[in-house]
Write an enzyme that holds these catalytic residues in place. Sequence first.
Site: not given
Ligand SMILES: *Cc1c(COP(=O)(O)O)cnc(C)c1O
Length: 374
Positions: A35, A129, A267, A315
Amino acid sequence: MALNWLTISRQALGQNIQAFRDHLSHQVALAVAVKGNAYGHGLMETARVFVEAGVDYLCVNAIYEARSLRKAGITSPILVMGYVPEERLNEIVELECDLVVYRLEILEALGRLKKVVNVHLKIETGNHRQGILMEDLPDFIEVIKACKNLKLRGISTHFSNVEEGEAGQNYADFQLKKFKKAIQMVDRSGLKPDFKHCANTAATVLIPGTHYNFVRVGIGAYGLWPSDKVKELADKSGKRMDLSPALSWRTRVAQLKVVEKGALIGYDCTYKMPTDGLIAVLPVGYYDGFPRALSNVGEVLIRGKRAPIRGRVCMNMLMVEVTGVRGVTVEDEVVLIGRQGKDEITVEELAAHCNTINYELVTRINERIERRLA
Ligand SMILES: *Cc1c(COP(=O)(O)O)cnc(C)c1O
């Protein structure tokens, strides 16, 4: 020619995957989180390397990421972990992904699709969460039992603070206890999830009791530690792992200029030259993801020497002082993150200056910057 570019080391990524394999028992599936544009490393570039290294699952947040992977011909199992709106559930089937489920309506809607779907129930154990409350779990179990197309592929949860080391240990224990209760409940119902999973990088490294038969490793796969604390504890406890940072970020000197004592740089005129000196202008700025918080505090490497950032990061540009850096010329290669000569600028060094974590720093590197696999 690129203004600035990332180099992603295949070898480092491969070594990190191997390090986790060596750390885990054979029957444990290794899922890698890609991700956040593969933690800024480049989704497509990096996912391919992970697949070649033999990871068992790729974890993404959203459908668009799964779609990019499938379009590129990646056939590995993909776990979609984030929010998927009800009207897009058909895409989970179309893309042949597994889905993390934490709302009953979503599970019911999947049940109505009449196509086989792999679901992973996500249990609320204290992170607050996504997650199914323990008292609601029986309803989820009932729906899965009633819908023949729903395959319970996994039961999962997520830790809040294993990164904190000893300070987080009690809370991790508390979460794990709740997770075990949920597993019991599922077992008693007669359902048999293929995978039980809760471990992120920190838990994978420090708490073997969290591995079950599936771990979800993110930051560690890129060669970065979840926190200094985790590395320290791993080193101390004999769970030492050699992780190699895979990413480096480079640019070039776009202009060199002699400035006089008293000259105000950038700046807001926040830096005043205490002596005559030499300034290099670099074609990278906060648009690229180089944090403005590094104004007047960060450093870069030029000719193996540290050159301090002077004035505000703009920027698309920033200025560094190269007074006394011998032989510096226009077009010289500059390291923003990574090694040059005997020195290294780490993601953690920059993150600390910005009062944030390595995760945020790398994921914010602009997606349009070229990632070169090397
Ligand atoms: C991002 C994520 C991970 C990985 O976490 P790290 O700390 O980067 O190893 C594992 N499980 C879920 C649900 C995540 O969102």
